[in-house]
Motif scaffolding. Sequence first.
Motif, PDB file in Angstrom:
ATOM      1  N   SER A  55       0.649  -1.581   0.007  1.00  0.00           N
ATOM      2  CA  SER A  55      -0.069   0.024   0.311  1.00  0.00           C
ATOM      3  C   SER A  55       0.617   0.984   0.065  1.00  0.00           C
ATOM      4  CB  SER A  55      -1.068   0.174   1.462  1.00  0.00           C
ATOM      5  OG  SER A  55      -0.119   0.101   2.305  1.00  0.00           O
ATOM      6  N   ASP A  56      -0.179   2.264  -0.399  1.00  0.00           N
ATOM      7  CA  ASP A  56       0.908   3.317  -0.347  1.00  0.00           C
ATOM      8  C   ASP A  56       2.119   3.479  -1.185  1.00  0.00           C
ATOM      9  OD1 ASP A  56      -0.919   4.270   1.323  1.00  0.00           O
ATOM     10  OD2 ASP A  56       0.844   3.927   3.180  1.00  0.00           O
ATOM     11  N   ILE A  57       1.816   3.263  -2.184  1.00  0.00           N
ATOM     12  CA  ILE A  57       3.151   2.544  -3.290  1.00  0.00           C
ATOM     13  C   ILE A  57       3.304   4.108  -3.700  1.00  0.00           C
ATOM     14  CG2 ILE A  57       4.121   1.720  -5.315  1.00  0.00           C
ATOM     15  CD1 ILE A  57       2.128  -0.650  -4.306  1.00  0.00           C
ATOM     16  N   GLN A  58       4.345   4.726  -3.380  1.00  0.00           N
ATOM     17  CA  GLN A  58       5.438   6.186  -3.858  1.00  0.00           C
ATOM     18  C   GLN A  58       6.822   5.348  -4.803  1.00  0.00           C
ATOM     19  OE1 GLN A  58       3.764   8.769  -3.442  1.00  0.00           O
ATOM     20  NE2 GLN A  58       2.216   8.012  -2.264  1.00  0.00           N
ATOM     21  N   LEU A  59       6.448   5.992  -6.373  1.00  0.00           N
ATOM     22  CA  LEU A  59       7.247   6.051  -7.331  1.00  0.00           C
ATOM     23  C   LEU A  59       8.329   6.519  -7.161  1.00  0.00           C
ATOM     24  CD1 LEU A  59       5.518   4.552 -10.057  1.00  0.00           C
ATOM     25  CD2 LEU A  59       6.334   3.224  -8.840  1.00  0.00           C
ATOM     26  N   GLY A  60       9.329   6.367  -7.321  1.00  0.00           N
ATOM     27  CA  GLY A  60      11.043   7.114  -7.173  1.00  0.00           C
ATOM     28  C   GLY A  60      11.228   7.774  -8.482  1.00  0.00           C
ATOM     29  N   SER A  61      12.415   8.732  -8.184  1.00  0.00           N
ATOM     30  CA  SER A  61      12.458   9.117  -9.631  1.00  0.00           C
ATOM     31  C   SER A  61      13.637   8.891 -10.721  1.00  0.00           C
ATOM     32  CB  SER A  61      12.665  11.525  -8.949  1.00  0.00           C
ATOM     33  OG  SER A  61      14.257  10.667  -8.693  1.00  0.00           O
ATOM     34  N   LEU A  62      14.073   7.750  -9.939  1.00  0.00           N
ATOM     35  CA  LEU A  62      15.230   6.927 -10.810  1.00  0.00           C
ATOM     36  C   LEU A  62      14.871   5.825 -11.111  1.00  0.00           C
ATOM     37  CD1 LEU A  62      18.213   8.353  -9.258  1.00  0.00           C
ATOM     38  CD2 LEU A  62      17.056   9.898 -11.256  1.00  0.00           C
TER      39      LEU A  62
END
Length: 312
Positions: free
Chosen positions: A236-243
């Motif tokens: 849950s609360d998946i936050q994709l990164g920038s790299l």
Amino acid sequence: EEDAHVGVVTEIVSQRRFGFISVMDETAHKREVIFFQFSSVKNGGKSNGSPLRKGDEVKFKIGTEKNGKMVALQVALLPRGTIPSKADKNACTGIVLLEPTYTELKNTKTLNNAHSTTSNNSNGSSRWDSGDDKQLEEIPITKHGCVLMTTDPSGMFSSDEATASSSGVLVRLYYKNGALALHGHGASSSTSGDGDGHPKRGDLVSFVKSKKEGGGLKDIRITTRSAATRLRGKLSDIQLGSLTGPSPDPSTSGSAKFLVDEPKSGEPVSYDIFLSEVVGSEPSVLKQNESVEAILYEGKLYGVCRTSDLYL
């Protein structure tokens, strides 16, 4: 000899005067088993009995029969111990996070696969996400295995960029099926009576560094089955990164919460994870509340993998 190979005799059929050799090659995606005739064994072609025994270590050259299949030629017995039968005294240890796969599919479309020989430029990035629908052919689908290195007593990986940038942090290393030990203590062929003795997720293994270019690991031996705990849960609360890809800072890969299914205490249990711990697929394909499995080692989660990508 540059074109010479080594291996272990795995089967002898004395009545028909042939046998089979398991080839030692840590760069191979699958363990090759090659056929040989007794007449191809040095000083053994005229013998009434078998010139070799099961378990013998041999060297040989590889030829091709009329039907296109490989065959061992100029087979010669090696001194026992030429091929290791026990872990090296300076062997590293680690926890298996992902098992390698090798599957030959006929008349199928190309499938995308991180760390694979068949990956393409499609947006899907799971083991089985679709590729080019128009490409129908017989292709191998391969996936490297992954080990979380926990000890390196002699520093054999210390000069590698992958480990040097980690400053002592537990490191992920990749391997192929050919890197599994051929025989002896901890070898996959001797650890299980059901014919499926390969290292599994959560097993503790020993290994050394291959000297072959692109080899990675070799002589992988099972030390302890289920040394780490496998946990099932949801993200849950998946936050994709920038790299994407390896980075000294795992937080750049993104983050999520791992919610444990049916915790023993009865109370909700969750772990904060970085998406750099995802194996088997790219983080971008993860979905909220999707079923996943992780390896719990010393209080932390590693090798987070969608259950749909396991054991393919």
